[in-house]
Design a protein around this motif. Structure first.
Motif, PDB file in Angstrom:
ATOM      1  N   MET A   1     -21.944   4.697  54.837  1.00  0.00           N
ATOM      2  CA  MET A   1     -21.810   5.628  55.924  1.00  0.00           C
ATOM      3  C   MET A   1     -20.811   5.047  56.923  1.00  0.00           C
ATOM      4  O   MET A   1     -20.835   3.872  57.244  1.00  0.00           O
ATOM      5  N   ALA A   2     -19.952   5.920  57.400  1.00  0.00           N
ATOM      6  CA  ALA A   2     -18.960   5.504  58.376  1.00  0.00           C
ATOM      7  C   ALA A   2     -19.534   5.630  59.787  1.00  0.00           C
ATOM      8  O   ALA A   2     -20.187   6.609  60.105  1.00  0.00           O
ATOM      9  N   ARG A   3     -19.287   4.595  60.601  1.00  0.00           N
ATOM     10  CA  ARG A   3     -19.677   4.626  62.014  1.00  0.00           C
ATOM     11  C   ARG A   3     -18.462   4.256  62.847  1.00  0.00           C
ATOM     12  O   ARG A   3     -17.640   3.460  62.422  1.00  0.00           O
ATOM     13  N   THR A   4     -18.365   4.831  64.037  1.00  0.00           N
ATOM     14  CA  THR A   4     -17.223   4.537  64.900  1.00  0.00           C
ATOM     15  C   THR A   4     -17.701   4.211  66.312  1.00  0.00           C
ATOM     16  O   THR A   4     -18.803   4.591  66.713  1.00  0.00           O
ATOM     17  N   GLY A   5     -16.834   3.506  67.044  1.00  0.00           N
ATOM     18  CA  GLY A   5     -17.083   3.212  68.448  1.00  0.00           C
ATOM     19  C   GLY A   5     -18.355   2.423  68.672  1.00  0.00           C
ATOM     20  O   GLY A   5     -19.101   2.703  69.603  1.00  0.00           O
ATOM     21  N   CYS A   6     -18.614   1.420  67.822  1.00  0.00           N
ATOM     22  CA  CYS A   6     -19.863   0.648  67.915  1.00  0.00           C
ATOM     23  C   CYS A   6     -19.717  -0.561  68.828  1.00  0.00           C
ATOM     24  O   CYS A   6     -18.658  -1.182  68.899  1.00  0.00           O
ATOM     25  N   ASN A   7     -20.807  -0.895  69.502  1.00  0.00           N
ATOM     26  CA  ASN A   7     -20.874  -2.067  70.355  1.00  0.00           C
ATOM     27  C   ASN A   7     -22.296  -2.608  70.280  1.00  0.00           C
ATOM     28  O   ASN A   7     -23.241  -1.904  70.632  1.00  0.00           O
ATOM     29  N   PHE A   8     -22.459  -3.859  69.786  1.00  0.00           N
ATOM     30  CA  PHE A   8     -23.778  -4.459  69.602  1.00  0.00           C
ATOM     31  C   PHE A   8     -23.853  -5.807  70.289  1.00  0.00           C
ATOM     32  O   PHE A   8     -22.860  -6.523  70.389  1.00  0.00           O
ATOM     33  N   GLY A  10     -25.911  -9.716  70.602  1.00  0.00           N
ATOM     34  CA  GLY A  10     -26.240 -10.774  69.648  1.00  0.00           C
ATOM     35  C   GLY A  10     -27.498 -10.522  68.848  1.00  0.00           C
ATOM     36  O   GLY A  10     -27.678 -11.085  67.765  1.00  0.00           O
ATOM     37  N   SER A  11     -28.391  -9.681  69.365  1.00  0.00           N
ATOM     38  CA  SER A  11     -29.635  -9.388  68.626  1.00  0.00           C
ATOM     39  C   SER A  11     -29.494  -8.177  67.712  1.00  0.00           C
ATOM     40  O   SER A  11     -30.456  -7.774  67.062  1.00  0.00           O
ATOM     41  N   GLY A  12     -28.274  -7.585  67.650  1.00  0.00           N
ATOM     42  CA  GLY A  12     -28.061  -6.439  66.779  1.00  0.00           C
ATOM     43  C   GLY A  12     -28.484  -5.110  67.379  1.00  0.00           C
ATOM     44  O   GLY A  12     -28.677  -4.137  66.663  1.00  0.00           O
ATOM     45  N   ARG A  13     -28.621  -5.047  68.696  1.00  0.00           N
ATOM     46  CA  ARG A  13     -28.960  -3.790  69.386  1.00  0.00           C
ATOM     47  C   ARG A  13     -27.714  -3.262  70.078  1.00  0.00           C
ATOM     48  O   ARG A  13     -26.928  -4.028  70.623  1.00  0.00           O
ATOM     49  N   GLY A  14     -27.532  -1.958  70.043  1.00  0.00           N
ATOM     50  CA  GLY A  14     -26.375  -1.350  70.677  1.00  0.00           C
ATOM     51  C   GLY A  14     -26.289   0.119  70.345  1.00  0.00           C
ATOM     52  O   GLY A  14     -27.302   0.769  70.093  1.00  0.00           O
ATOM     53  N   ARG A  15     -25.080   0.631  70.298  1.00  0.00           N
ATOM     54  CA  ARG A  15     -24.857   2.057  70.040  1.00  0.00           C
ATOM     55  C   ARG A  15     -23.525   2.252  69.316  1.00  0.00           C
ATOM     56  O   ARG A  15     -22.620   1.429  69.432  1.00  0.00           O
ATOM     57  N   CYS A  16     -23.422   3.394  68.616  1.00  0.00           N
ATOM     58  CA  CYS A  16     -22.171   3.843  68.015  1.00  0.00           C
ATOM     59  C   CYS A  16     -21.891   5.261  68.492  1.00  0.00           C
ATOM     60  O   CYS A  16     -22.823   6.038  68.703  1.00  0.00           O
ATOM     61  N   GLN A  17     -20.618   5.592  68.659  1.00  0.00           N
ATOM     62  CA  GLN A  17     -20.255   6.952  69.070  1.00  0.00           C
ATOM     63  C   GLN A  17     -20.580   7.959  67.981  1.00  0.00           C
ATOM     64  O   GLN A  17     -21.037   9.057  68.259  1.00  0.00           O
ATOM     65  N   THR A  18     -20.318   7.624  66.712  1.00  0.00           N
ATOM     66  CA  THR A  18     -20.698   8.473  65.581  1.00  0.00           C
ATOM     67  C   THR A  18     -21.427   7.618  64.552  1.00  0.00           C
ATOM     68  O   THR A  18     -21.140   6.433  64.394  1.00  0.00           O
ATOM     69  N   PRO A  34     -22.159  13.425  63.435  1.00  0.00           N
ATOM     70  CA  PRO A  34     -21.440  13.535  62.173  1.00  0.00           C
ATOM     71  C   PRO A  34     -21.145  12.165  61.579  1.00  0.00           C
ATOM     72  O   PRO A  34     -20.874  11.208  62.303  1.00  0.00           O
ATOM     73  N   ASN A  35     -21.206  12.078  60.247  1.00  0.00           N
ATOM     74  CA  ASN A  35     -20.813  10.866  59.555  1.00  0.00           C
ATOM     75  C   ASN A  35     -20.395  11.166  58.125  1.00  0.00           C
ATOM     76  O   ASN A  35     -20.991  11.961  57.437  1.00  0.00           O
ATOM     77  N   THR A  36     -19.310  10.537  57.715  1.00  0.00           N
ATOM     78  CA  THR A  36     -18.809  10.626  56.354  1.00  0.00           C
ATOM     79  C   THR A  36     -19.605   9.636  55.515  1.00  0.00           C
ATOM     80  O   THR A  36     -19.792   8.489  55.923  1.00  0.00           O
ATOM     81  N   LEU A  37     -20.082  10.080  54.352  1.00  0.00           N
ATOM     82  CA  LEU A  37     -20.911   9.225  53.505  1.00  0.00           C
ATOM     83  C   LEU A  37     -20.271   8.984  52.145  1.00  0.00           C
ATOM     84  O   LEU A  37     -19.725   9.909  51.544  1.00  0.00           O
TER      85      LEU A  37
END
Length: 136
Positions: A1-8, A10-18, A34-37
């Motif tokens: 799965m494609a994800r964009t605009g991600c920011n995490f 050190g503990s692996g918590r964060g967000r992605c725009q898509t 939306p996500n391309t798979l």
């Protein structure tokens, strides 16, 4: 799965725009459309691999799937698109819609609605090597 605009962090918590996965770096399921798979079912019926590029949950980045039989002899390229539109019918019980037809004319090899298997699901012998490439 494609994800964009991600920011995490050190503990692996964060967000992605898509394609966000409930704020997790490592998805526990499908991401938010939306996500391309790229979907693969390896070593299935008659020792075949089944694969497709799916736009059923929408489109967020161009993607190609390349395959080879041990050595990179040839490749099948699934045509990427450039539009960002989420397909609303993903229940599994609907046919093509105007929106899925829009995608299908631009990405004829991509899975554009549930049950779009005849023109969008490909098979290769088990043990085939695959590359999924996210295009700029």
């Amino acid at each position: 799965m494609a994800r964009t605009g991600c920011n995490f962090d050190g503990s692996g918590r964060g967000r992605c725009q898509t394609g966000d996965c409930n704020g997790l770096l490592q998805c526990q399921g499908y991401g938010t459309p939306p996500n391309t798979l790229a979907e693969y079912a390896l070593n299935q019926f008659n020792n075949l691999d089944f694969f497709d590029i799916s736009l059923v949950d929408g489109f967020n980045v161009p993607m190609v799937a390349l395959l080879s039989y041990g050595l990179p002899v040839g490749a099948i390229t699934l045509a990427p698109c450039t539009e960002l539109i989420s397909i609303v019918c993903n229940s599994g019980n609907c046919g093509p819609t105007d929106l899925s037809r829009f995608f299908k004319t631009r990405c004829p090899d991509a899975y554009s609605y549930p049950k779009d298997d005849q023109t969008s699901t490909f098979t290769c012998p088990g043990g085939t090597n695959y590359d999924v490439i996210f295009c700029p």
